[in-house]
Scaffold this motif. Structure first.
Motif, PDB file in Angstrom:
ATOM      1  N   VAL A 193      16.679  44.943   7.867  1.00  0.00           N
ATOM      2  CA  VAL A 193      15.363  44.511   7.408  1.00  0.00           C
ATOM      3  C   VAL A 193      14.303  45.615   7.477  1.00  0.00           C
ATOM      4  CG1 VAL A 193      15.808  42.121   8.045  1.00  0.00           C
ATOM      5  CG2 VAL A 193      14.663  43.600   9.675  1.00  0.00           C
ATOM      6  N   TYR A 194      14.563  46.726   8.163  1.00  0.00           N
ATOM      7  CA  TYR A 194      13.535  47.756   8.296  1.00  0.00           C
ATOM      8  C   TYR A 194      13.408  48.565   7.016  1.00  0.00           C
ATOM      9  CZ  TYR A 194      10.259  51.048  10.014  1.00  0.00           C
ATOM     10  OH  TYR A 194       9.104  51.779  10.149  1.00  0.00           O
ATOM     11  N   LYS A 195      12.171  48.682   6.532  1.00  0.00           N
ATOM     12  CA  LYS A 195      11.880  49.456   5.329  1.00  0.00           C
ATOM     13  C   LYS A 195      10.879  50.555   5.685  1.00  0.00           C
ATOM     14  CE  LYS A 195      14.419  46.644   2.991  1.00  0.00           C
ATOM     15  NZ  LYS A 195      15.752  46.742   3.524  1.00  0.00           N
ATOM     16  N   PRO A 196      11.258  51.830   5.546  1.00  0.00           N
ATOM     17  CA  PRO A 196      10.384  52.947   5.937  1.00  0.00           C
ATOM     18  C   PRO A 196       9.338  53.288   4.866  1.00  0.00           C
ATOM     19  CG  PRO A 196      12.485  53.767   5.181  1.00  0.00           C
ATOM     20  CD  PRO A 196      12.574  52.268   5.137  1.00  0.00           C
ATOM     21  N   THR A 197       8.365  52.418   4.701  1.00  0.00           N
ATOM     22  CA  THR A 197       7.315  52.644   3.709  1.00  0.00           C
ATOM     23  C   THR A 197       5.950  52.437   4.348  1.00  0.00           C
ATOM     24  OG1 THR A 197       7.376  50.328   3.021  1.00  0.00           O
ATOM     25  CG2 THR A 197       8.780  51.865   1.801  1.00  0.00           C
ATOM     26  N   GLY A 198       4.913  52.871   3.654  1.00  0.00           N
ATOM     27  CA  GLY A 198       3.545  52.678   4.133  1.00  0.00           C
ATOM     28  C   GLY A 198       3.355  53.196   5.543  1.00  0.00           C
ATOM     29  N   ARG A 199       2.837  52.338   6.421  1.00  0.00           N
ATOM     30  CA  ARG A 199       2.603  52.735   7.810  1.00  0.00           C
ATOM     31  C   ARG A 199       3.898  52.816   8.599  1.00  0.00           C
ATOM     32  NH1 ARG A 199      -2.493  50.052  10.412  1.00  0.00           N
ATOM     33  NH2 ARG A 199      -3.248  52.163  10.687  1.00  0.00           N
ATOM     34  N   GLY A 200       5.011  52.374   8.012  1.00  0.00           N
ATOM     35  CA  GLY A 200       6.304  52.414   8.681  1.00  0.00           C
ATOM     36  C   GLY A 200       7.173  53.576   8.261  1.00  0.00           C
ATOM     37  N   LYS A 201       6.586  54.562   7.579  1.00  0.00           N
ATOM     38  CA  LYS A 201       7.378  55.716   7.157  1.00  0.00           C
ATOM     39  C   LYS A 201       7.616  56.654   8.337  1.00  0.00           C
ATOM     40  CE  LYS A 201       3.272  57.982   5.429  1.00  0.00           C
ATOM     41  NZ  LYS A 201       2.428  57.940   4.266  1.00  0.00           N
ATOM     42  N   PRO A 202       8.606  57.529   8.206  1.00  0.00           N
ATOM     43  CA  PRO A 202       8.884  58.475   9.296  1.00  0.00           C
ATOM     44  C   PRO A 202       7.653  59.309   9.646  1.00  0.00           C
ATOM     45  CG  PRO A 202      10.618  58.556   7.645  1.00  0.00           C
ATOM     46  CD  PRO A 202       9.520  57.706   7.072  1.00  0.00           C
ATOM     47  N   ALA A 203       7.499  59.590  10.926  1.00  0.00           N
ATOM     48  CA  ALA A 203       6.349  60.358  11.399  1.00  0.00           C
ATOM     49  C   ALA A 203       6.261  61.723  10.725  1.00  0.00           C
ATOM     50  CB  ALA A 203       6.436  60.518  12.914  1.00  0.00           C
ATOM     51  N   SER A 204       7.409  62.321  10.398  1.00  0.00           N
ATOM     52  CA  SER A 204       7.419  63.642   9.756  1.00  0.00           C
ATOM     53  C   SER A 204       6.737  63.606   8.387  1.00  0.00           C
ATOM     54  CB  SER A 204       8.849  64.161   9.634  1.00  0.00           C
ATOM     55  OG  SER A 204       9.698  63.161   9.105  1.00  0.00           O
ATOM     56  N   GLU A 205       6.848  62.498   7.657  1.00  0.00           N
ATOM     57  CA  GLU A 205       6.179  62.374   6.356  1.00  0.00           C
ATOM     58  C   GLU A 205       4.673  62.245   6.529  1.00  0.00           C
ATOM     59  OE1 GLU A 205       7.700  59.646   3.431  1.00  0.00           O
ATOM     60  OE2 GLU A 205       9.731  59.870   4.227  1.00  0.00           O
ATOM     61  N   TYR A 206       4.256  61.502   7.534  1.00  0.00           N
ATOM     62  CA  TYR A 206       2.826  61.387   7.825  1.00  0.00           C
ATOM     63  C   TYR A 206       2.237  62.779   8.069  1.00  0.00           C
ATOM     64  CZ  TYR A 206      -1.385  61.016  10.580  1.00  0.00           C
ATOM     65  OH  TYR A 206      -2.656  61.208  11.054  1.00  0.00           O
ATOM     66  N   LEU A 207       2.946  63.610   8.831  1.00  0.00           N
ATOM     67  CA  LEU A 207       2.440  64.944   9.166  1.00  0.00           C
ATOM     68  C   LEU A 207       2.284  65.823   7.934  1.00  0.00           C
ATOM     69  CD1 LEU A 207       4.423  65.557  12.458  1.00  0.00           C
ATOM     70  CD2 LEU A 207       1.972  65.085  12.230  1.00  0.00           C
ATOM     71  N   VAL A 208       3.230  65.731   6.993  1.00  0.00           N
ATOM     72  CA  VAL A 208       3.128  66.509   5.753  1.00  0.00           C
ATOM     73  C   VAL A 208       1.873  66.104   4.989  1.00  0.00           C
ATOM     74  CG1 VAL A 208       4.165  66.925   3.488  1.00  0.00           C
ATOM     75  CG2 VAL A 208       5.591  66.976   5.528  1.00  0.00           C
ATOM     76  N   ASN A 209       1.660  64.803   4.847  1.00  0.00           N
ATOM     77  CA  ASN A 209       0.468  64.324   4.143  1.00  0.00           C
ATOM     78  C   ASN A 209      -0.803  64.763   4.854  1.00  0.00           C
ATOM     79  OD1 ASN A 209       2.093  63.081   2.239  1.00  0.00           O
ATOM     80  ND2 ASN A 209       2.047  61.108   3.264  1.00  0.00           N
ATOM     81  N   ALA A 210      -0.823  64.644   6.171  1.00  0.00           N
ATOM     82  CA  ALA A 210      -2.000  65.050   6.941  1.00  0.00           C
ATOM     83  C   ALA A 210      -2.266  66.548   6.783  1.00  0.00           C
ATOM     84  CB  ALA A 210      -1.819  64.687   8.410  1.00  0.00           C
ATOM     85  N   PHE A 211      -1.212  67.358   6.808  1.00  0.00           N
ATOM     86  CA  PHE A 211      -1.365  68.808   6.646  1.00  0.00           C
ATOM     87  C   PHE A 211      -1.927  69.124   5.262  1.00  0.00           C
ATOM     88  CE2 PHE A 211       0.203  72.977   5.355  1.00  0.00           C
ATOM     89  CZ  PHE A 211      -0.235  73.761   6.409  1.00  0.00           C
ATOM     90  N   ASN A 212      -1.350  68.503   4.226  1.00  0.00           N
ATOM     91  CA  ASN A 212      -1.794  68.758   2.851  1.00  0.00           C
ATOM     92  C   ASN A 212      -3.227  68.315   2.605  1.00  0.00           C
ATOM     93  OD1 ASN A 212       0.588  69.982   2.066  1.00  0.00           O
ATOM     94  ND2 ASN A 212       1.503  68.080   1.371  1.00  0.00           N
TER      95      ASN A 212
END
Length: 180
Positions: free
Chosen positions: A59-78
């Motif tokens: 049932v786990y879907k890695p989207t939105g606020r549930g995406k991997p932390a590494s993806e959040y960091l890329v977006n934050a860096f950009n």
């Protein structure tokens, strides 16, 4: 590790001086990363897809606020809003940004254990992940649990408040989640 299609790396660092990493992190964020092209390499999309597939179970879907932390960091860096937390957390975030792999950090002073297992979350399992008291449902999510209690304390998306690094953390366990 109770996961046939993942690899887990860990680093235990004892008696750390967290502030010692600050100058390195400042240099990396001030130009080192950008000059090397991070995080724009072509392989990054392939790794990000593989990491999402790694944590996409049941049932786990890695989207939105549930995406991997590494993806959040890329977006934050950009977007020039890379989070600065503490020397040790910032250093792990730089490694995560450069490798596209999520990394959990546990304060060993708060885990009350030096034995851990990486497994999938069970139905009804959750923990608080921020100071606001928000919880994350862990069912089917790849996570790290402290033993012998088998209590979830970290995952590739959000770590537990109970074991997060706080000010003055000295003994740290970093858990790196990677697809085979």
């Amino acid at each position: 590790v109770e996961c046939a299609d993942c690899m887990v790396g860990w680093v235990q660092a004892l008696q750390c001086e967290g502030d010692a990493a600050t100058a390195f992190v400042d240099a990396e964020l001030g130009g080192g990363l950008a000059s090397r092209g991070v995080p724009t390499e072509a392989w990054r999309a392939e790794v990000s897809t593989a990491v999402r597939n790694l944590i996409r179970r049941g049932v786990y879907k890695p989207t939105g606020r549930g995406k991997p932390a590494s993806e959040y960091l890329v977006n934050a860096f950009n977007e020039a809003r890379f989070p600065r937390v503490s020397g040790l957390v910032d250093l792990a975030n730089i490694v995560s940004l450069e490798t596209a792999l999520p990394i959990s950090l546990l304060d060993l002073a708060h885990t009350e254990s030096r034995d851990f297992v990486v497994r999938l979350g069970a139905a009804g399992e959750s923990y608080v992940f921020n100071a606001g008291g928000q919880t994350i449902d862990l069912v089917d999510l790849l996570l790290t649990a402290k033993m012998p209690a088998d209590e979830a304390c970290a995952n590739a998306v959000k770590d537990s408040m109970a074991t997060k690094l706080g000010p003055g953390a000295k003994d740290v366990l970093a858990v790196i989640y990677a697809p085979v």
